[in-house]
Write a protein that holds these residues in place. Structure first.
Motif, short mmCIF file in Angstrom:
data_model
loop_
_atom_site.label_atom_id
_atom_site.label_comp_id
_atom_site.label_asym_id
_atom_site.label_seq_id
_atom_site.Cartn_x
_atom_site.Cartn_y
_atom_site.Cartn_z
N UNK A 1 145.43 73.12 97.52
CA UNK A 1 145.24 72.88 98.95
C UNK A 1 146.47 72.21 99.53
N UNK A 2 146.94 72.77 100.64
CA UNK A 2 148.05 72.21 101.39
C UNK A 2 147.49 71.49 102.61
N UNK A 3 147.83 70.20 102.73
CA UNK A 3 147.37 69.39 103.87
C UNK A 3 148.44 69.44 104.95
N UNK A 4 148.04 69.87 106.15
CA UNK A 4 148.98 69.99 107.27
C UNK A 4 148.50 69.03 108.36
N UNK A 5 149.35 68.12 108.77
CA UNK A 5 149.02 67.15 109.82
C UNK A 5 149.77 67.51 111.10
N UNK A 6 149.07 67.37 112.22
CA UNK A 6 149.64 67.61 113.54
C UNK A 6 150.15 66.27 114.07
N UNK A 7 151.41 66.24 114.49
CA UNK A 7 152.06 64.99 114.87
C UNK A 7 152.69 65.15 116.25
#
Length: 809
Positions: free
Chosen positions: A583-589
């Motif tokens: 799983x790749x965790x992608x955060x919106x910043x």
């Protein structure tokens, strides 16, 4: 020889006498009389000079040396023109030898030599002559100086002052080679005649050497001088004066000529064959034997080197520098079964060759060294000797064959061989070996990822002699099987700006696989089935075992969703193909205009958007004031605590508390009121006549006094006065100590802490020992102490109930 010398001496004597007579001449000379000249100067003045005649003068006299006559030898005569033969003039001489060697006749002036003279000791004598008036002894003439020379005769033979001589010349030198020079000296006068002219000749040894007649240089007379035949020659060289003429004197000396060595002889082996024996079990480097070649030369010319011309595969030769011997040693292991005899050709050659003697032949020689190999019982030999390398699949089952090691007995009998594994190299017993065949099998399941190689040692021994053992290293390689799925290299996390554009690459991922296929890794990337409906991101397989994550749309809003989880499926190339999901965790910043990430927290973003800059400044100021107030409160508390500690320390220093209250044991926590220590003299007042004072707040000895006085109806103030009276004893003692400290000049003039050990009067509580409890009226029964054993026997005796009759007695 003697008659000739006598005749020659007489001839020389006659000639000398004639010369001495002829040398006396009359001549005119200036003669100045002191008296006459003084008178003339006074009469004629200083400018006039008187020219007078000298009355007599002579040059020099000659006298021959080594005169052997019995009468004094006539030397010469002095005379003055003032002498008229009347005998009124006296002649005298002075100087070297006057009166001893030379005498003069006072009347006639004849001079004679009274001693035998030697020119080699003294060549001439200087004397002075004087003519005086016989009566007045006044000088008639000025004193004149003359010389008497000793005439040389050939009376000294030549002498070699530096003899005997020692010289050297190299052997085989050509004819006329200069060896050395000898010199003889003659004490005779070299300026007169031939008495000092010396010539040289060889008396003994003229066959091999000659000497130059005039210079004395000795030279070789032959060209075949051989040091090995004769290494020295003794010569006798003669020196003769008078140029070698008849009647000349001579002297001789001994000359030793040493013949020095040159490398004119080649090395030679005394034998053409040498035989040695060596065991086949001898280690490499073991000396087999020594041989030596002789050389008739000496010194460095005998230095030689040895080399093997044939048979150098199994043997080598070295040179012993000190003994010049050839040491034959083993170069490789020997095998009796393969070859039992070896012939080694050893050659000796001189190190320092002289090109002048190259035509004499080869300066080297050869010999044969025959080496016989003897048989010994040898341990088994592995094939291959350097060890074996085996391979086995990682998924092989227990009991599967790994490989076979082979070994044989090298001896002719060829005994059976037994195999075993050295368990120090295989402590987990992963492998087993068949003792007869040498087959290695698996004893446990393998895991290449835990250990890719196993190095074991196999031991082989003879079946009937276990002392004959050998070892061989076996390396076993575990071949990989695809039994581990690929995994993401790390728990990847990515960040994306809210204003990201479609198709933007936001992250690159890679995987790891514990397997190592021979053809290399090849991984395939896809989105997991549960992410097939994903409309935000796409997966791009780069084809180099990495994959890139790209945005599929634009405009992300972190208030709506700030984190996306993207499942990725990774498959390897097998066989068989294995896969895993990561799983790749992608955060919106939130990002600035240049794309730099500012914040990825949605709550913080909402707060920053709601508060203005002025409100933020006010909030910071309030927080600062709150921090200052907290620090002030902590400071005040610390200050008060410090004052309280100072007061407590002062109370402990200035007051002594005395109490006799027994506690109620460890379980009784209310037995004593600590307020009695904090308030030293503040005893509670009597509240009323009915209730009485609070006895619990006083020490026990004060309670007893107050109870006793209360029963008699005394007021409460009387009890307090009694307590104060008891404390006055301590106050007086402390006051006395303070006065002593003030009067002591050695004490520093500042406050100090004094410690005293004054106990005061006896305690009203009396003794606390349990021994006196026998006199009490306690009803407790201590008879059980006798049951506790011998250690408590004496204590039980103290508490045992006494006999009333014994107590009365």
């Amino acid at each position: 020889m003697a008659p000739f010398w006598t005749a020659e001496a007489l001839t020389v004597l006659a000639a000398m006498t004639l010369l001495s007579c002829c040398s006396f001449t009359w001549c005119e000379a200036s003669r100045t009389s002191d008296t006459t000249s003084g008178t003339s100067r006074q009469e004629q003045g200083p400018s006039s000079l008187e020219r007078v005649k000298r009355g007599w003068v002579w040059n020099q006299f000659f006298v021959v040396e080594e005169y052997t006559g019995t009468e004094p030898l006539y030397v010469g005569k002095i005379h003055t023109d003032s002498d008229e033969g009347e005998g009124n003039i006296k002649y005298t001489i002075s100087g070297e030898g006057a009166g001893s060697i030379f005498i003069i006749d006072e009347l006639t002036g004849d001079i004679h030599a009274t001693e035998r003279l030697d020119r080699e000791e003294k060549a001439f004598y200087t004397l002075r002559a004087q003519a005086r008036d016989r009566l007045s002894n006044d000088p008639l003439e000025p004193e004149s100086e003359f010389v008497i020379k000793v005439q040389d005769i050939n009376d000294s033979e030549p002498k070699f002052l530096e003899g005997p001589y020692i010289g050297s010349v190299a052997e085989l030198s050509p004819i006329g080679t200069s060896v050395m020079k000898v010199t003889a000296s003659d004490a005779d006068d070299p300026t007169y005649g031939s008495s000092a002219r010396v010539v040289y000749s060889v008396l003994d040894g003229e066959r091999f050497f000659t000497v130059d007649r005039h210079t004395g240089i000795i030279m070789t007379a032959v060209a075949d001088l051989d040091r090995e035949t004769q290494d020295r020659y003794e010569l006798v060289v003669k020196a003769t004066d008078m140029a070698g003429q008849m009647g000349g004197l001579s002297g001789s000396t001994t000359v030793t000529i040493v013949i020095t060595d040159v490398n004119d002889n080649p090395p030679r082996f005394p034998q053409k064959m040498y035989q040695f024996s060596v065991s086949e079990g001898a280690a490499v480097g073991t000396p087999v034997g020594r041989v030596i070649a002789t050389d008739a030369d000496m010194g460095d010319n005998t230095d030689m080197s040895y080399l093997i011309k044939e048979g150098g595969d199994l043997f080598k030769v070295t040179t012993d520098v000190e003994s010049q011997e050839a040491v034959v040693s083993i170069k490789k292991p020997l095998d009796f079964e393969s070859r039992r005899t070896h012939n080694v050709v050893v050659e000796a050659a001189n190190k320092h060759l002289d090109p002048r003697f190259a035509d004499l032949g080869s300066f080297r020689d050869q010999t044969i060294v025959r080496v016989s190999v003897s048989d010994v019982d040898e341990p088994p030999i592995f094939q291959p000797a350097e060890g074996a390398v085996m391979e086995v699949q990682e998924d092989a089952k227990v009991g599967a064959l790994v490989g076979v090691v082979t070994a044989r007995d090298p001896d002719g009998i060829n005994k059976p061989v037994r195999f075993s594994i050295d368990r120090t190299t295989d402590q987990e017993m992963i492998f087993h070996i068949d003792p007869d065949s040498g087959a290695i099998t698996l004893g446990k399941i393998l895991d290449r990822e835990t250990a890719g190689w196993h190095n074991i040692t196999v031991k082989a021994v003879e079946a009937d002699n276990y002392t004959m053992a050998s070892h061989s290293a076996v390396s076993i390689r575990i071949l990989d099987v695809n039994d581990n799925p690929p995994e993401l290299a790390t728990p990847y996390e990515a960040s994306i700006c809210e204003d990201a554009k479609p198709g933007q690459l936001i992250h690159t991922i890679s995987v790891v696989d514990r397997d190592e296929p021979q053809s290399g890794h090849r991984f395939f990337f896809t989105l997991a089935p549960e992410a097939s409906s994903n409309r935000h991101f796409t997966l791009w397989d780069v084809k180099d075992n990495t994959a890139g994550i790209r945005t599929q749309r634009s405009r992300f809003n972190r208030h709506e969703q700030n984190v996306y989880f993207l499942p990725i499926l990774v498959v390897d190339s097998g066989p068989p193909s294995l896969s895993s999901t990561g799983t790749l965790t992608i955060r919106v910043c939130g990002c600035d205009t240049e794309g730099a990430i500012q914040s990825c927290n949605a709550t913080a973003y909402a707060m920053s958007a709601a508060l203005s800059p002025g409100a933020l400044i006010a909030l910071l100021v309030c927080m600062l004031i709150l921090i200052v107030l907290v620090l002030l409160i902590l400071t005040l508390k610390r200050h008060r605590k410090g004052q309280r500690m100072a007061e407590d320390e002062e109370d402990m220093r200035d007051n002594v508390i005395k109490y006799n209250d027994e506690g109620g044991g460890e379980q009784d926590t209310q037995a004593y009121d600590m307020s009695a220590l904090r308030n030293l003299y503040d005893f509670p007042e009597a509240k009323s006549c009915d209730s009485g004072p609070d006895i619990r707040s006083l020490p026990q000895w004060i309670q007893a006094n107050r109870v006793g006085e209360g029963s008699e109806g005394a007021p409460a103030a009387a009890a307090a006065a009694a307590a104060a009276t008891d404390f006055s004893l301590f106050k007086g003692y402390i006051r006395k100590k303070v006065e002593q400290a003030d009067a002591d000049l050695s004490v520093p003039p500042y406050d100090s802490f004094q410690t005293y050990a004054f106990e005061g009067t006896s305690s009203p509580a009396l003794s606390l020992s349990s021994i006196h409890t026998l006199s009490t009226t306690s009803e407790q029964d201590f008879s059980y102490l006798s049951d506790w054993g011998p250690r408590f026997r004496q204590l039980a005796g103290y508490y045992a109930p006494g006999n009333p009759e014994e107590e009365r007695s």
